[in-house]
Write a protein that holds these residues in place. Structure first.
Motif, PDB file in Angstrom:
ATOM      1  N   LEU A   1       0.616  -1.176  -0.126  1.00  0.00           N
ATOM      2  CA  LEU A   1       0.078   0.088   0.151  1.00  0.00           C
ATOM      3  C   LEU A   1       0.763   1.229  -0.081  1.00  0.00           C
ATOM      4  CD1 LEU A   1      -2.874  -0.872   2.536  1.00  0.00           C
ATOM      5  CD2 LEU A   1      -2.802  -1.080   0.133  1.00  0.00           C
ATOM      6  N   GLY A   2       2.102   1.291  -0.703  1.00  0.00           N
ATOM      7  CA  GLY A   2       2.592   2.581  -0.993  1.00  0.00           C
ATOM      8  C   GLY A   2       3.890   2.708   0.004  1.00  0.00           C
ATOM      9  N   LEU A   3       4.118   1.939   1.108  1.00  0.00           N
ATOM     10  CA  LEU A   3       5.311   1.815   1.950  1.00  0.00           C
ATOM     11  C   LEU A   3       6.451   1.034   1.117  1.00  0.00           C
ATOM     12  CD1 LEU A   3       3.889   1.276   5.405  1.00  0.00           C
ATOM     13  CD2 LEU A   3       4.452   3.630   4.239  1.00  0.00           C
ATOM     14  N   ILE A   4       7.646   1.383   1.273  1.00  0.00           N
ATOM     15  CA  ILE A   4       8.958   0.833   0.723  1.00  0.00           C
ATOM     16  C   ILE A   4       9.877   0.592   1.863  1.00  0.00           C
ATOM     17  CG2 ILE A   4       8.796   1.515  -1.561  1.00  0.00           C
ATOM     18  CD1 ILE A   4      10.701   3.451  -0.806  1.00  0.00           C
ATOM     19  N   GLY A   5      10.521  -0.654   1.899  1.00  0.00           N
ATOM     20  CA  GLY A   5      11.484  -1.361   2.749  1.00  0.00           C
ATOM     21  C   GLY A   5      11.590  -2.459   3.216  1.00  0.00           C
ATOM     22  N   TYR A   6      12.005  -2.974   4.054  1.00  0.00           N
ATOM     23  CA  TYR A   6      12.112  -4.260   4.456  1.00  0.00           C
ATOM     24  C   TYR A   6      11.052  -4.700   5.607  1.00  0.00           C
ATOM     25  CZ  TYR A   6      14.840  -8.627   6.251  1.00  0.00           C
ATOM     26  OH  TYR A   6      15.119  -9.736   6.538  1.00  0.00           O
ATOM     27  N   LEU A   7      10.017  -5.334   5.081  1.00  0.00           N
ATOM     28  CA  LEU A   7       8.912  -5.607   5.852  1.00  0.00           C
ATOM     29  C   LEU A   7       8.670  -6.863   6.440  1.00  0.00           C
ATOM     30  CD1 LEU A   7       6.285  -4.332   7.375  1.00  0.00           C
ATOM     31  CD2 LEU A   7       4.905  -4.719   5.093  1.00  0.00           C
ATOM     32  N   PRO A   8       8.971  -7.370   7.716  1.00  0.00           N
ATOM     33  CA  PRO A   8       8.684  -8.506   8.106  1.00  0.00           C
ATOM     34  C   PRO A   8       7.243  -8.880   8.203  1.00  0.00           C
ATOM     35  CG  PRO A   8      10.083  -7.752   9.686  1.00  0.00           C
ATOM     36  CD  PRO A   8       9.522  -6.402   8.752  1.00  0.00           C
ATOM     37  N   LEU A   9       6.721  -9.875   7.370  1.00  0.00           N
ATOM     38  CA  LEU A   9       5.159 -10.307   7.153  1.00  0.00           C
ATOM     39  C   LEU A   9       4.957 -11.166   8.129  1.00  0.00           C
ATOM     40  CD1 LEU A   9       2.960  -9.624   5.245  1.00  0.00           C
ATOM     41  CD2 LEU A   9       3.327 -11.263   3.795  1.00  0.00           C
ATOM     42  N   THR A  10       5.459 -12.337   8.143  1.00  0.00           N
ATOM     43  CA  THR A  10       5.131 -13.449   9.168  1.00  0.00           C
ATOM     44  C   THR A  10       6.546 -13.927   9.860  1.00  0.00           C
ATOM     45  OG1 THR A  10       5.410 -15.235   7.347  1.00  0.00           O
ATOM     46  CG2 THR A  10       3.106 -14.110   7.658  1.00  0.00           C
ATOM     47  N   ALA A  11       6.546 -14.799  10.362  1.00  0.00           N
ATOM     48  CA  ALA A  11       7.920 -15.403  10.897  1.00  0.00           C
ATOM     49  C   ALA A  11       8.612 -15.930   9.974  1.00  0.00           C
ATOM     50  CB  ALA A  11       7.318 -15.986  12.147  1.00  0.00           C
ATOM     51  N   GLU A  12       8.072 -16.402   8.991  1.00  0.00           N
ATOM     52  CA  GLU A  12       8.750 -16.891   7.719  1.00  0.00           C
ATOM     53  C   GLU A  12       9.123 -16.125   6.792  1.00  0.00           C
ATOM     54  OE1 GLU A  12       6.240 -18.589   9.223  1.00  0.00           O
ATOM     55  OE2 GLU A  12       7.099 -19.539  10.883  1.00  0.00           O
ATOM     56  N   ILE A  13       8.357 -15.026   6.475  1.00  0.00           N
ATOM     57  CA  ILE A  13       8.410 -14.346   5.255  1.00  0.00           C
ATOM     58  C   ILE A  13       8.561 -12.914   5.410  1.00  0.00           C
ATOM     59  CG2 ILE A  13       6.884 -13.667   3.179  1.00  0.00           C
ATOM     60  CD1 ILE A  13       5.078 -16.239   3.529  1.00  0.00           C
ATOM     61  N   VAL A  14       9.412 -12.428   4.533  1.00  0.00           N
ATOM     62  CA  VAL A  14      10.023 -10.906   4.694  1.00  0.00           C
ATOM     63  C   VAL A  14       9.584 -10.215   3.217  1.00  0.00           C
ATOM     64  CG1 VAL A  14      11.500  -9.215   5.200  1.00  0.00           C
ATOM     65  CG2 VAL A  14      11.389 -11.100   6.688  1.00  0.00           C
ATOM     66  N   LEU A  15       8.991  -9.003   3.289  1.00  0.00           N
ATOM     67  CA  LEU A  15       8.814  -8.483   1.901  1.00  0.00           C
ATOM     68  C   LEU A  15       9.820  -7.398   1.981  1.00  0.00           C
ATOM     69  CD1 LEU A  15       5.042  -7.844   1.960  1.00  0.00           C
ATOM     70  CD2 LEU A  15       6.164  -9.822   0.984  1.00  0.00           C
TER      71      LEU A  15
ATOM     72  N   SER B   1      15.861  -1.643  10.545  1.00  0.00           N
ATOM     73  CA  SER B   1      15.148  -1.423   9.403  1.00  0.00           C
ATOM     74  C   SER B   1      14.102  -0.298   9.300  1.00  0.00           C
ATOM     75  CB  SER B   1      14.098  -2.808   9.161  1.00  0.00           C
ATOM     76  OG  SER B   1      13.437  -2.682   7.932  1.00  0.00           O
ATOM     77  N   PHE B   2      14.116   0.493   8.270  1.00  0.00           N
ATOM     78  CA  PHE B   2      13.199   1.644   8.111  1.00  0.00           C
ATOM     79  C   PHE B   2      12.091   1.349   6.843  1.00  0.00           C
ATOM     80  CE2 PHE B   2      16.996   3.209   9.758  1.00  0.00           C
ATOM     81  CZ  PHE B   2      16.548   4.287  10.803  1.00  0.00           C
ATOM     82  N   LEU B   3      10.719   1.931   7.222  1.00  0.00           N
ATOM     83  CA  LEU B   3       9.923   1.800   6.115  1.00  0.00           C
ATOM     84  C   LEU B   3       9.455   3.207   5.943  1.00  0.00           C
ATOM     85  CD1 LEU B   3       7.322  -0.818   7.378  1.00  0.00           C
ATOM     86  CD2 LEU B   3       8.735  -0.713   5.229  1.00  0.00           C
ATOM     87  N   PHE B   4       9.480   3.524   4.517  1.00  0.00           N
ATOM     88  CA  PHE B   4       9.383   4.811   4.039  1.00  0.00           C
ATOM     89  C   PHE B   4       8.080   5.158   3.326  1.00  0.00           C
ATOM     90  CE2 PHE B   4      13.809   4.288   4.016  1.00  0.00           C
ATOM     91  CZ  PHE B   4      14.151   5.476   5.054  1.00  0.00           C
ATOM     92  N   SER B   5       7.161   6.155   3.446  1.00  0.00           N
ATOM     93  CA  SER B   5       6.100   6.447   2.719  1.00  0.00           C
ATOM     94  C   SER B   5       6.442   7.337   1.495  1.00  0.00           C
ATOM     95  CB  SER B   5       5.026   7.145   3.444  1.00  0.00           C
ATOM     96  OG  SER B   5       4.124   7.480   2.872  1.00  0.00           O
TER      97      SER B   5
END
Length: 415
Positions: free
Chosen positions: A57-71, A270-274
């Motif tokens: 939804l418009g954020l960029i960065g290293y986003l942990p999604l679940t304990a096994e998956i990172v976006l 880790s930083f997330l950016f809008s």
């Protein structure tokens, strides 16, 4: 947030991808998404026939999604241009996740405020545990002490007829360690960079607390390889010092990082950016610095002091333009910055209402170029005489050149 053996999936901003249902929902029908990720509202999930469609939804960065998956959410334009935009924009780097990630090694300079925020992340841990203390070797010259270094004593004293003085190597237990001297030097460096505004008060107070704690220690600028001094510290403070000195090393230019993820790169928070917020602030500050020489001020209508009522007989709905171009007390134009591929009908009505309410002669939409169609486009005029334009800024090429072209073409509308 502990992410172990995570599967890193690359995804572009606002891109959608279908995941097997078992990846995002457990056998009891409960979501596998981490609580921190759900709070960010960074993704949108939708049930489809083949699984679950996930859309960024418009954020960029290293986003942990679940304990096994990172976006690994990436922008659609070159990453070096993102660093350039962050350097100019008013980003506060407040979307800092409690997880470490590795940044690629790149021949670009990371934004200094990003490094300041990362350094304070580790500095807070150092102050929570306490500054490291330990034994360090200290040379001594004078009257007799145990553990005389006979070689240096002969060279410096006995060979010159001095039978009294000796050279000894003593060990002292204190906080005057190389790692602490480097941390103090880093505190002084970052304190000079942090803006003096309310959004950075926490970091400023944190650094001042650290300087008081290390008051009796002399600062020492970092040299190449000094990051390794953290490895001799006790285990309970080693990781915090290692992170702080790694960031200081990046700041000192010994390591350069880019935005992309690299498993073997430099590890930092880790930083997330809008991109919506970054693009708006970048455009405003670019205009602000360039039009100053023409005595044109560029104001942020989102600030309460710059808002104007929509109606003439009440103040119920104040307008909040992203850009207000003023020369003295005269409003030259209104601008709206939209980080989206297409200006929608609601966006058009928004600018038209703002222009009519404030009595501006020019209204302009500014958005990023998506298909090579860059530059200024005339849209039309309304009965009040105001004219409207759309400028598409190319953020995929040379940012300095493209921004100079934008300034020149928009400025011509006001002259």
């Amino acid at each position: 947030m502990q992410i172990a053996r995570a599967r890193v999936i690359d995804l572009h901003e606002r891109e959608a991808r279908i995941f097997p249902r078992s990846d995002l929902v457990d056998s009891h029908g409960q979501s596998r998404l981490l609580p921190e990720t759900r709070q960010l509202s960074a993704v949108e999930l939708r049930e489809v026939v083949t699984g679950i469609e996930l859309k960024a939804l418009g954020l960029i960065g290293y986003l942990p999604l679940t304990a096994e998956i990172v976006l690994n959410l990436r922008p659609k334009f070159p990453l070096e241009n993102l660093w350039a935009m962050l350097t100019i924009s008013d980003e506060t780097y407040d979307r800092l996740l409690p997880v470490l990630r590795s940044y690629q090694t790149s021949n670009v300079s990371a934004p200094h405020l990003l490094l300041a925020k990362a350094f304070c992340h580790y500095l807070e841990k150092i102050l929570t545990v306490g500054a490291a203390r330990g034994y360090y070797q200290e040379p001594y010259r004078g009257h007799f002490k145990p553990k005389v270094n006979f070689g240096r004593t002969v060279t410096n004293f006995l060979s010159r007829g001095d039978d009294v003085n000796v050279v000894s190597d003593t060990f002292t237990f204190s906080s005057n360690l190389l790692a602490n001297r480097l941390v103090k030097s880093a505190c002084v460096t970052f304190l000079r960079l942090i803006p003096r505004n309310a959004s950075w008060d926490k970091e400023r107070r944190l650094i001042l607390d650290a300087l008081r704690t290390l008051n009796n220690i002399n600062s020492q600028p970092m040299q190449l390889g000094d990051e390794a001094s953290s490895q001799s510290l006790p285990m309970w403070v080693r990781d915090a010092y290692d992170g702080a000195l790694t960031v200081y090393g990046v700041m000192s230019g010994f390591t350069k990082i880019g935005f992309s993820y690299d498993a073997q790169g430099s590890e930092m928070p880790s930083f997330l950016f809008s991109l919506d917020r970054i693009f708006e602030s970048f455009v405003r500050n670019t205009f602000r610095s360039s039009l100053r020489e023409n005595s044109i001020a560029v104001l942020d209508g989102n600030a309460s002091s710059n808002q104007h009522p929509l109606f003439v007989d009440n103040k119920r709905f104040p307008i909040k333009p992203d850009l207000i171009f003023k020369k003295g007390r005269t409003v030259l134009g209104i601008g709206e910055v939209k980080y989206k591929p297409k200006i929608e009908e609601t966006d058009r009505y928004q600018v038209i209402s703002h222009v009519i309410a404030i009595g501006a002669p020019v209204g302009i939409w500014i958005s990023p170029a998506t298909n090579g169609n860059v530059g200024l486009e005339y849209v039309g005029s309304v009965g009040a005489g105001a004219k409207f334009y759309h400028y598409r800024l190319d953020i995929g090429g040379n940012m300095a050149l493209n921004c100079a072209n934008m300034i020149r073409e928009v400025l011509a509308l006001f002259l």
